[in-house]
Design a protein around this motif. Structure first.
Motif, PDB file in Angstrom:
ATOM      1  N   THR A   1       0.855  -1.175   0.000  1.00  0.00           N
ATOM      2  CA  THR A   1       0.000   0.000   0.000  1.00  0.00           C
ATOM      3  C   THR A   1       0.893   1.227   0.000  1.00  0.00           C
ATOM      4  OG1 THR A   1      -1.701  -1.187   1.232  1.00  0.00           O
ATOM      5  CG2 THR A   1      -1.856   1.223   1.213  1.00  0.00           C
TER       6      THR A   1
ATOM      7  N   HIS B   1      -3.132   3.778  -1.838  1.00  0.00           N
ATOM      8  CA  HIS B   1      -3.409   2.986  -3.039  1.00  0.00           C
ATOM      9  C   HIS B   1      -2.708   1.627  -2.935  1.00  0.00           C
ATOM     10  CE1 HIS B   1      -5.223   6.457  -4.866  1.00  0.00           C
ATOM     11  NE2 HIS B   1      -4.116   7.162  -4.702  1.00  0.00           N
ATOM     12  N   ARG B   2      -3.442   0.595  -3.313  1.00  0.00           N
ATOM     13  CA  ARG B   2      -2.881  -0.755  -3.306  1.00  0.00           C
ATOM     14  C   ARG B   2      -2.168  -1.001  -4.634  1.00  0.00           C
ATOM     15  NH1 ARG B   2      -1.166  -3.478   0.700  1.00  0.00           N
ATOM     16  NH2 ARG B   2      -1.037  -5.676   0.280  1.00  0.00           N
TER      17      ARG B   2
ATOM     18  N   GLN C   1      -1.413   1.842 -10.776  1.00  0.00           N
ATOM     19  CA  GLN C   1      -1.973   1.507  -9.468  1.00  0.00           C
ATOM     20  C   GLN C   1      -1.572   2.533  -8.410  1.00  0.00           C
ATOM     21  OE1 GLN C   1      -1.365  -2.630  -8.374  1.00  0.00           O
ATOM     22  NE2 GLN C   1      -1.564  -3.216 -10.517  1.00  0.00           N
ATOM     23  N   GLN C   2      -0.357   3.056  -8.509  1.00  0.00           N
ATOM     24  CA  GLN C   2       0.053   4.114  -7.582  1.00  0.00           C
ATOM     25  C   GLN C   2      -0.825   5.346  -7.759  1.00  0.00           C
ATOM     26  OE1 GLN C   2       4.232   4.396  -8.629  1.00  0.00           O
ATOM     27  NE2 GLN C   2       4.839   3.235  -6.805  1.00  0.00           N
TER      28      GLN C   2
ATOM     29  N   GLY D   1      -3.970   5.182  -8.349  1.00  0.00           N
ATOM     30  CA  GLY D   1      -5.319   4.855  -7.906  1.00  0.00           C
ATOM     31  C   GLY D   1      -6.129   4.004  -8.851  1.00  0.00           C
TER      32      GLY D   1
END
Length: 143
Positions: A86, A91-92, A123-124, A126
Motif C-alpha cells: 500500500t 493505493h494498493r 496503481q500508484q 489509484g
C-alpha cells in the motif's frame, strides 16, 4: 526448500519489517541490483542499494511480497511472484514480477527484477489492477 530460497525468505521477512540493515546483510558489497531491469539503471554497490531501499520503504507499507514458484542452482535463484503493498496515499499496488538472484558464497551479488512499471504507476495513481494482473495474483504461494 533450497538454501538460496531460504535466504530470499529471510530477505522478504526483513523487507516486510522495513529492516534495511538485515536486507543489506544478505548483499555483497559489490551487488548490482536492477530493481526494474532494463527500465532503470541498477543500484551498484551496497551504499547505492541502501539508498534504493530507503527510497522504496518511504512509500511501501503493508508489504505482502509473495513467491509463487522458484528454481535454484548452485549460484542462482529464479522466482516468480508478486510485489504487493500500500502506498502512503492508500493505493494498493500489486505487481507481478520475475526475479533472478546471483550468489557468491552466501551473499547476493546480482539481483534483477523484471516488472511492468506501467502497471505499478497506474496503481500508484489509484487505478484498479487490470483483469490480467488479477489472474496472475490469485495463485497459491510456495511452501
Amino acid at each position: 526448500m533450497g538454501r538460496r530460497y531460504d535466504t530470499l525468505l529471510q530477505v522478504i521477512s526483513a523487507w516486510r519489517a522495513k529492516d534495511s540493515e538485515t536486507v543489506l546483510s544478505f548483499m555483497a558489497d559489490d551487488i548490482v541490483w536492477h530493481y526494474a531491469a532494463a527500465a532503470m539503471p541498477p543500484a551498484t554497490g551496497k551504499a547505492a542499494a541502501s539508498k534504493l531501499l530507503d527510497r522504496l520503504k518511504r512509500d511501501m507499507h503493508d508489504i505482502q511480497w509473495r513467491v509463487f514458484h522458484y528454481a535454484e542452482t548452485d549460484d542462482r535463484l529464479f522466482v516468480e511472484g508478486v510485489d504487493e503493498y500500500t502506498t502512503s496515499d492508500g493505493h494498493r499496488v500489486a505487481a507481478p514480477y520475475a526475479g533472478i538472484y546471483e550468489f557468491r558464497d552466501d551473499l547476493i551479488i546480482g539481483w534483477r527484477d523484471y516488472v511492468d512499471l506501467g502497471v505499478i504507476a497506474s496503481q500508484q495513481g489509484g487505478e484498479p489492477s487490470p483483469r490480467q494482473v488479477n489472474q496472475l495474483l490469485d495463485r497459491p504461494v510456495c511452501d
